[in-house]
Scaffold this motif. Structure first.
Motif, PDB file in Angstrom:
ATOM      1  N   GLY A 182      10.166  17.460 -46.071  1.00  0.00           N
ATOM      2  CA  GLY A 182       9.219  16.095 -46.345  1.00  0.00           C
ATOM      3  C   GLY A 182      10.234  14.812 -46.150  1.00  0.00           C
ATOM      4  N   ARG A 204      11.967  11.575 -44.135  1.00  0.00           N
ATOM      5  CA  ARG A 204      11.556  10.490 -43.205  1.00  0.00           C
ATOM      6  C   ARG A 204      12.807   9.875 -42.320  1.00  0.00           C
ATOM      7  NH1 ARG A 204      10.106   5.972 -47.843  1.00  0.00           N
ATOM      8  NH2 ARG A 204      12.188   7.115 -48.623  1.00  0.00           N
ATOM      9  N   GLY A 258      15.277  14.246 -47.475  1.00  0.00           N
ATOM     10  CA  GLY A 258      13.847  15.058 -48.069  1.00  0.00           C
ATOM     11  C   GLY A 258      14.167  15.223 -49.533  1.00  0.00           C
TER      12      GLY A 258
END
Length: 407
Positions: free
Chosen positions: A340, A342, A363
């Motif tokens: 997850g 960025r 993440g």
């Protein structure tokens, strides 16, 4: 498939089935016979791609042994090449140090358990080597070994050699699944060996030089046939999706949808593997790494930041390059599916005779209850190369994977 150039030898060359076709067909039939979890299936595909990416027989044999050890967590492995007279013409090992190899002296000739598998070319799995009637013990200086798994390697209809795995890590015994996955690897290895032998015959013949060029070109094109495996996975996903509406239990439906997502992830991984492991050897490592980052961009939703330090393109041997690309592919795919994140960064550096590779993300980190098979696979790959693999945390959240590999 692209059209084959017109050539006086092209008809003769096309009369042979391309070995890569046979390798994929054999692997597909073996996978149909066994049930593997996703990580082991992906590891098997990686191994098949790795051994099929070389046409030099010696390199292929070493890769087969290394892949077999990684797939079943064996501490030691060997591949014995039969001499046609009941003995061994060559013996390639994995796991023994240089000092141990020197101390053992001459390689085995095919007595004891090794001789038994030569005489009876069937898979053999033992919990204790010393209790088999054919056991003759170990020579002085030989490391202790207990558990054993042996599988014949067939080229065509003839036994060409045998794969030997000993000492399952963790003290356990080799399982039915271990035997099945090594049989599948041995089947693909037989095709890769036959491929290399054909290549060697053509390379030794001056008159067939142009025919060799056609063969190598077809081999490159044949690598794209890994899409056959992708199509098999895609069809399986469609079949699962088609039965979701027939399942009343919400938990069962959720599991089916999760399985479909995992298949989608495996397809993405395989496409990335085809790119990273089958780019030409003449292509610079930095270019290949950037291309791999571009392939994973679709999964991440953004482009990873890639940085290079030192003589990355000139100092990294091909064998190390292939393993590094496989490790990078797995690390980036894991970040895309689980972190997850960025932001993801990749650093590849060469200095003082070592290659350092770092993949960092911002993440959520690695959950304590998360499966560790993928991380164990990354560590095993580094160990095969004589390197180290570490996992660190990135503040305030995130994960850093780091490899340090001697060149």
């Amino acid at each position: 498939m692209a059209d084959t150039p017109n050539h006086p030898h092209s008809g003769d060359a096309s009369a042979r089935r391309m070995p890569i076709d046979e390798l994929l067909a054999e692997l597909g039939s073996r996978v149909d016979e066994i049930v593997l979890d996703r990580e082991r299936l992906r590891a098997l595909l990686d191994a098949v791609i790795s051994i099929g990416s070389d046409l030099e027989l010696a390199a292929i044999l070493d890769r087969i042994v290394a892949a077999a050890c990684t797939l079943v967590d064996a501490r030691y492995g060997a591949l014995g090449v039969l001499d046609g007279e009941g003995g061994l013409a060559d013996f390639r090992t994995q796991g023994l140090s240089e000092a141990e190899i020197i101390a053992l002296g001459d390689p085995p000739t095919g007595r004891g358990i090794l001789g038994h598998i030569i005489d009876v070319p069937d898979p053999l799995r033992l919990d204790d080597l010393s209790r088999h009637p054919a056991s003759v013990g170990f020579p002085p200086g030989h490391p202790p070994m207990r558990t054993f798994l042996g599988v014949p390697v067939m080229v065509g209809e003839k036994a060409w050699g045998n794969l030997y795995l000993t000492d399952k890590r963790g003290g356990g015994r080799f399982t039915d699944d271990d035997e099945d996955i090594i049989k599948a690897l041995a089947a693909a290895a037989g095709v890769a060996i036959d491929n290399a032998r054909l290549y060697g015959e053509l390379a030794d013949s001056q008159a067939d030089r142009e025919r060799l060029l056609i063969f190598r070109d077809r081999d490159r094109i044949g690598r794209d046939l890994h899409d056959l495996v992708i199509q098999r996975l895609f069809a399986t996903g469609l079949q699962l999706q088609s039965v979701v509406h027939l399942v009343d239990a919400p938990e069962a439906a959720e599991r089916i949808n999760t399985a479909v997502d995992e298949i989608d992830g495996a397809i993405s991984d395989l496409r990335a593997a085809i790119f990273s492991l089958h780019t030409g050897a003449e292509q610079q490592l930095s270019v290949t790494v950037k291309g791999l980052a571009g392939v994973v961009r679709g999964q991440l939703g953004f482009m990873p930041h890639v940085r290079f330090e030192g003589p990355v393109d000139s100092a990294v041997p091909e064998a190390v390059r292939i393993e590094v690309l496989a490790m990078l592919r797995e690390a980036l795919s894991n970040a895309a599916r689980h972190a997850g994140a960025r932001h993801v960064s990749v650093t590849v550096a060469v200095a003082e005779g070592r290659l350092a590779v770092t993949v960092a993300d911002d993440g959520g980190g690695i959950p304590a209850a998360a499966p560790r098979r993928g991380l164990a696979n990354l560590a095993a790959r580094a160990e095969v190369l004589g390197g180290e693999f570490t996992i660190g945390a990135v503040e305030p959240t995130g994960t850093e994977l780091h490899w340090s590999i001697p060149l």
